[in-house]
Design a protein around this motif. Structure first.
Motif, PDB file in Angstrom:
ATOM      1  N   ALA A   1      11.781   7.388  -7.873  1.00 51.61           N
ATOM      2  CA  ALA A   1      13.026   6.978  -8.068  1.00 51.61           C
ATOM      3  C   ALA A   1      14.155   7.869  -8.037  1.00 51.61           C
ATOM      4  CB  ALA A   1      13.110   6.299  -9.526  1.00 51.61           C
ATOM      5  N   ALA A   2      13.914   9.184  -8.247  1.00 51.67           N
ATOM      6  CA  ALA A   2      15.022  10.371  -8.557  1.00 51.67           C
ATOM      7  C   ALA A   2      15.105  10.955  -6.957  1.00 51.67           C
ATOM      8  CB  ALA A   2      14.222  11.543  -9.181  1.00 51.67           C
ATOM      9  N   ARG A   3      14.355  10.324  -5.870  1.00 46.61           N
ATOM     10  CA  ARG A   3      14.671  10.871  -4.331  1.00 46.61           C
ATOM     11  C   ARG A   3      15.475   9.901  -4.096  1.00 46.61           C
ATOM     12  NH1 ARG A   3       8.942  12.563  -2.173  1.00 46.61           N
ATOM     13  NH2 ARG A   3       7.871  13.617  -3.854  1.00 46.61           N
ATOM     14  N   PRO A   4      16.219  10.429  -2.785  1.00 51.37           N
ATOM     15  CA  PRO A   4      17.176   9.596  -2.221  1.00 51.37           C
ATOM     16  C   PRO A   4      16.269   8.600  -1.309  1.00 51.37           C
ATOM     17  CG  PRO A   4      17.330  11.618  -1.170  1.00 51.37           C
ATOM     18  CD  PRO A   4      16.488  12.041  -2.435  1.00 51.37           C
ATOM     19  N   ALA A   5      17.040   7.403  -1.046  1.00 55.17           N
ATOM     20  CA  ALA A   5      16.240   6.340  -0.165  1.00 55.17           C
ATOM     21  C   ALA A   5      15.983   6.816   1.210  1.00 55.17           C
ATOM     22  CB  ALA A   5      17.183   5.146  -0.117  1.00 55.17           C
ATOM     23  N   SER A   6      14.885   6.636   1.632  1.00 55.59           N
ATOM     24  CA  SER A   6      14.416   7.084   3.093  1.00 55.59           C
ATOM     25  C   SER A   6      13.072   6.214   3.478  1.00 55.59           C
ATOM     26  CB  SER A   6      13.954   8.542   3.189  1.00 55.59           C
ATOM     27  OG  SER A   6      12.884   9.035   2.340  1.00 55.59           O
ATOM     28  N   ALA A   7      12.751   6.291   4.680  1.00 59.65           N
ATOM     29  CA  ALA A   7      11.428   5.624   4.933  1.00 59.65           C
ATOM     30  C   ALA A   7      10.395   6.283   4.318  1.00 59.65           C
ATOM     31  CB  ALA A   7      11.157   5.415   6.590  1.00 59.65           C
ATOM     32  N   ALA A   8      10.049   7.584   4.298  1.00 60.35           N
ATOM     33  CA  ALA A   8       9.174   8.043   3.843  1.00 60.35           C
ATOM     34  C   ALA A   8       9.012   7.940   2.313  1.00 60.35           C
ATOM     35  CB  ALA A   8       9.270   9.566   3.857  1.00 60.35           C
ATOM     36  N   ARG A   9       9.967   7.965   1.461  1.00 61.43           N
ATOM     37  CA  ARG A   9      10.132   7.533   0.206  1.00 61.43           C
ATOM     38  C   ARG A   9       9.612   6.207  -0.123  1.00 61.43           C
ATOM     39  NH1 ARG A   9      15.193   5.660  -3.951  1.00 61.43           N
ATOM     40  NH2 ARG A   9      14.567   3.868  -2.354  1.00 61.43           N
ATOM     41  N   ASP A  10       9.975   5.335   0.631  1.00 65.14           N
ATOM     42  CA  ASP A  10       9.728   3.859   0.271  1.00 65.14           C
ATOM     43  C   ASP A  10       8.353   3.604   0.784  1.00 65.14           C
ATOM     44  OD1 ASP A  10      12.127   3.986  -0.927  1.00 65.14           O
ATOM     45  OD2 ASP A  10      13.306   2.629   0.860  1.00 65.14           O
ATOM     46  N   THR A  11       7.650   4.479   1.568  1.00 60.35           N
ATOM     47  CA  THR A  11       6.233   4.126   2.331  1.00 60.35           C
ATOM     48  C   THR A  11       4.936   4.776   1.528  1.00 60.35           C
ATOM     49  OG1 THR A  11       7.321   3.850   4.317  1.00 60.35           O
ATOM     50  CG2 THR A  11       4.934   4.369   4.406  1.00 60.35           C
ATOM     51  N   VAL A  12       4.163   3.897   1.407  1.00 60.51           N
ATOM     52  CA  VAL A  12       2.770   4.418   0.925  1.00 60.51           C
ATOM     53  C   VAL A  12       1.872   4.125   1.970  1.00 60.51           C
ATOM     54  CG1 VAL A  12       0.872   4.217  -0.803  1.00 60.51           C
ATOM     55  CG2 VAL A  12       3.126   4.030  -1.397  1.00 60.51           C
ATOM     56  N   VAL A  13       0.995   5.082   2.668  1.00 64.89           N
ATOM     57  CA  VAL A  13      -0.464   4.957   3.183  1.00 64.89           C
ATOM     58  C   VAL A  13      -1.541   4.834   2.511  1.00 64.89           C
ATOM     59  CG1 VAL A  13      -1.522   5.740   5.229  1.00 64.89           C
ATOM     60  CG2 VAL A  13       0.832   5.836   5.289  1.00 64.89           C
ATOM     61  N   VAL A  14      -2.358   3.837   2.528  1.00 68.93           N
ATOM     62  CA  VAL A  14      -3.632   3.765   1.914  1.00 68.93           C
ATOM     63  C   VAL A  14      -4.654   4.012   2.937  1.00 68.93           C
ATOM     64  CG1 VAL A  14      -5.259   2.367   0.572  1.00 68.93           C
ATOM     65  CG2 VAL A  14      -2.779   2.149   0.186  1.00 68.93           C
ATOM     66  N   ALA A  15      -5.419   5.048   3.086  1.00 71.33           N
ATOM     67  CA  ALA A  15      -6.474   5.688   4.043  1.00 71.33           C
ATOM     68  C   ALA A  15      -7.759   5.055   3.357  1.00 71.33           C
ATOM     69  CB  ALA A  15      -6.453   7.105   4.153  1.00 71.33           C
ATOM     70  N   GLY A  16      -8.147   4.003   4.184  1.00 70.90           N
ATOM     71  CA  GLY A  16      -9.480   3.360   3.723  1.00 70.90           C
ATOM     72  C   GLY A  16      -9.205   1.839   3.442  1.00 70.90           C
ATOM     73  N   GLY A  17      -9.841   1.012   4.095  1.00 71.81           N
ATOM     74  CA  GLY A  17      -9.819  -0.512   3.945  1.00 71.81           C
ATOM     75  C   GLY A  17     -11.025  -1.042   3.460  1.00 71.81           C
ATOM     76  N   GLY A  18     -11.838  -0.564   2.344  1.00 70.78           N
ATOM     77  CA  GLY A  18     -12.785  -0.811   1.756  1.00 70.78           C
ATOM     78  C   GLY A  18     -12.478  -1.404   0.310  1.00 70.78           C
ATOM     79  N   PHE A  19     -13.322  -1.784  -0.384  1.00 64.83           N
ATOM     80  CA  PHE A  19     -13.065  -2.310  -1.793  1.00 64.83           C
ATOM     81  C   PHE A  19     -11.964  -1.719  -2.491  1.00 64.83           C
ATOM     82  CE2 PHE A  19     -13.807  -4.310  -5.770  1.00 64.83           C
ATOM     83  CZ  PHE A  19     -14.915  -5.301  -5.323  1.00 64.83           C
ATOM     84  N   THR A  20     -11.816  -0.366  -2.651  1.00 61.94           N
ATOM     85  CA  THR A  20     -11.079   0.309  -3.555  1.00 61.94           C
ATOM     86  C   THR A  20      -9.622   0.113  -2.732  1.00 61.94           C
ATOM     87  OG1 THR A  20     -12.418   1.572  -4.676  1.00 61.94           O
ATOM     88  CG2 THR A  20     -10.004   2.515  -4.512  1.00 61.94           C
ATOM     89  N   GLY A  21      -9.693   0.390  -1.509  1.00 63.67           N
ATOM     90  CA  GLY A  21      -8.400   0.515  -0.504  1.00 63.67           C
ATOM     91  C   GLY A  21      -7.754  -0.796  -0.656  1.00 63.67           C
ATOM     92  N   ILE A  22      -8.377  -1.808  -0.444  1.00 62.04           N
ATOM     93  CA  ILE A  22      -7.764  -3.082  -0.485  1.00 62.04           C
ATOM     94  C   ILE A  22      -7.249  -3.451  -1.997  1.00 62.04           C
ATOM     95  CG2 ILE A  22      -8.432  -5.705  -0.539  1.00 62.04           C
ATOM     96  CD1 ILE A  22     -10.702  -4.901   1.601  1.00 62.04           C
ATOM     97  N   GLU A  23      -8.036  -3.122  -2.944  1.00 65.30           N
ATOM     98  CA  GLU A  23      -7.510  -3.460  -4.382  1.00 65.30           C
ATOM     99  C   GLU A  23      -6.248  -2.414  -4.609  1.00 65.30           C
ATOM    100  OE1 GLU A  23     -10.988  -5.065  -7.042  1.00 65.30           O
ATOM    101  OE2 GLU A  23     -10.804  -3.260  -7.001  1.00 65.30           O
ATOM    102  N   ALA A  24      -6.333  -1.345  -4.389  1.00 69.48           N
ATOM    103  CA  ALA A  24      -4.852  -0.599  -4.354  1.00 69.48           C
ATOM    104  C   ALA A  24      -4.028  -0.860  -3.613  1.00 69.48           C
ATOM    105  CB  ALA A  24      -5.510   1.093  -4.114  1.00 69.48           C
ATOM    106  N   ALA A  25      -4.197  -1.217  -2.406  1.00 68.67           N
ATOM    107  CA  ALA A  25      -2.944  -1.648  -1.469  1.00 68.67           C
ATOM    108  C   ALA A  25      -2.105  -2.997  -1.897  1.00 68.67           C
ATOM    109  CB  ALA A  25      -3.537  -1.773  -0.119  1.00 68.67           C
ATOM    110  N   CYS A  26      -2.992  -3.849  -2.584  1.00 68.16           N
ATOM    111  CA  CYS A  26      -2.622  -5.140  -2.907  1.00 68.16           C
ATOM    112  C   CYS A  26      -1.660  -5.052  -4.118  1.00 68.16           C
ATOM    113  CB  CYS A  26      -3.468  -6.081  -3.091  1.00 68.16           C
ATOM    114  SG  CYS A  26      -4.340  -6.804  -1.749  1.00 68.16           S
TER     115      CYS A  26
END
Length: 401
Positions: free
Chosen positions: A146-171
């Motif tokens: 929240a303390a950073r200026p708006a940018s594509a990087a600030r507003d983006t999260v990449v979740v590496a892994g689409g297994g059980f934990t990755g799906i739950e975290a991404a949702c």
């Protein structure tokens, strides 16, 4: 003479091993014949399956009172190494002081660790939800955005892994980001899975439901591609694409705790030790192996226990009982867990419940979410009194969800 039963680890398998061992000792009416000791950094059970959630309150229930009621001793230390021939653990406490602890029977229940391959930048720049401290670090990082200026990087999260934990975290992450950055932020959550489809280990049964939920939560799923490198500003994928992201969450699988490698015997590709039907290490007969460390047959149809809370609960009961029974002269109990269900949290959309090893969908949406909430907040938490612990601590008792 008092025999020494030592349990290394106080996770799901270790906690229930201690309960089952104390129950066996009480049933044999030979309390003075068996000393039960649990070794872990703190007398806590970390509720690891919930570390993807936004709130981390109540994720480390204290086991001290329960252990005292069960007459189980807790030693606050880390297990640095084991010597199966000498039947001894090398321990280090919080101050770094070393000591040795000998056993007559050992239950090895130190669990698993997140698989971290040699991906450039992974150690320096990625977050994970494998341990409570790691989940807390991710939470603090997300709030700091929240303390950073708006940018594509600030507003983006990449979740590496689409297994059980990755799906739950991404949702969960789109809502978590909006809570920090505001509803106007152009939030983007991208899940990257190198297999051809999301949830490769979950099979095709629940996949349509998962894809529906990911879309509803606003999660993009990139499949057939992996993460080649991570830096402070984003990730480079194996196909050369670049995603600007201030946050990368690594969820790509688990491996058995390194202590497993110190036991002789057959190990699988996850580092787990192949055990017999009683969860004994065949080449180290004073050691019973449980939880994420054990490669154990779950049924007679060729299925094996998974590295999951669901299996750790039952594996722990059986290993703890058998280790005590072996010293007390009681018959041993063969581990079997043929019934298997999966309840996958899908964020605000709901959840999906499957049954059987072919994962046939039984419930979806809000109804499955209510069940998942009960599992996460009630069923997997440890008992708080001796009577309940002994009632649930029989080696054949199974929680199937």
């Amino acid at each position: 003479m008092t025999d020494r039963l030592v349990i290394a680890g106080s996770g799901f398998a270790g906690t229930w091993a201690a309960i089952a061992a104390a129950r066996a000792r009480a049933l044999a009416a030979r309390e003075a014949a068996l000393a039960i000791t649990v070794v872990s950094p703190a007398p806590e059970l970390h509720i690891r399956p919930r570390f993807y959630e936004a709130s981390l309150e109540g994720m480390a229930p204290d086991l001290d009172a329960l252990f005292r009621e069960l007459e189980v001793t807790h030693v606050a230390a880390r297990v640095e190494s084991l010597d199966a021939q000498a039947r001894a653990l090398e321990l280090s406490d919080a101050r770094g002081a070393r000591s040795r602890l000998h056993w007559d029977r050992l239950v090895l229940a130190t669990g698993s660790v997140l698989f971290k391959p040699d991906v450039p930048g992974l150690a320096a720049h990625a977050f994970d939800v494998d341990q409570l401290a790691h989940a807390q670090r991710l939470d603090a990082h997300l709030k700091s955005l929240a303390a950073r200026p708006a940018s594509a990087a600030r507003d983006t999260v990449v979740v590496a892994g689409g297994g059980f934990t990755g799906i739950e975290a991404a949702c969960e992450l789109p809502a978590r980001l909006r809570a920090v950055l505001g509803e106007r932020a152009e939030v983007r959550v991208v899940m990257v899975e190198q297999a051809p489809a999301v949830g490769p280990d979950l099979g095709p049964g629940p996949r349509p439901v998962i894809l529906e939920a990911l879309a509803a939560c606003g999660v993009e799923a990139l499949t057939g591609v992996g993460v080649a490198a991570i830096d402070a500003d984003g990730v480079t994928l194996t196909d050369g694409r670049r995603i600007a992201a201030a946050t990368v969450v690594w969820t790509a699988g688990a491996r058995a705790h390194p202590l497993a490698a110190q036991l002789p015997g057959e190990h699988d590709r996850y580092g787990r030790i192949a055990v017999d039907a009683h969860l004994r290490a065949p080449q180290a007969p004073t050691v019973f192996v449980t939880g994420d460390l054990a490669r154990a047959a779950a049924d007679d149809a060729g299925h094996e226990a998974l590295m999951s809370c669901q299996h750790a609960l039952s594996l722990g009961r059986v290993a703890g009982y058998n280790a005590a029974a072996d010293l007390l002269g009681l018959p041993l109990h063969a581990y079997r867990q043929p019934k298997y269900v999966t309840c996958l949290d899908l964020g605000p959309w709901g959840a999906v419940l499957t049954e059987g090893w072919d994962r046939e969908v039984q419930l979806r949406g809000a109804e499955a979410k209510a069940l998942k909430r009960d599992i996460n907040t009630k069923w997997i938490y440890p008992p708080t009194d001796r009577a309940t612990a002994f009632e649930l601590g029989a080696p054949g008792h199974v929680i199937v969800a």
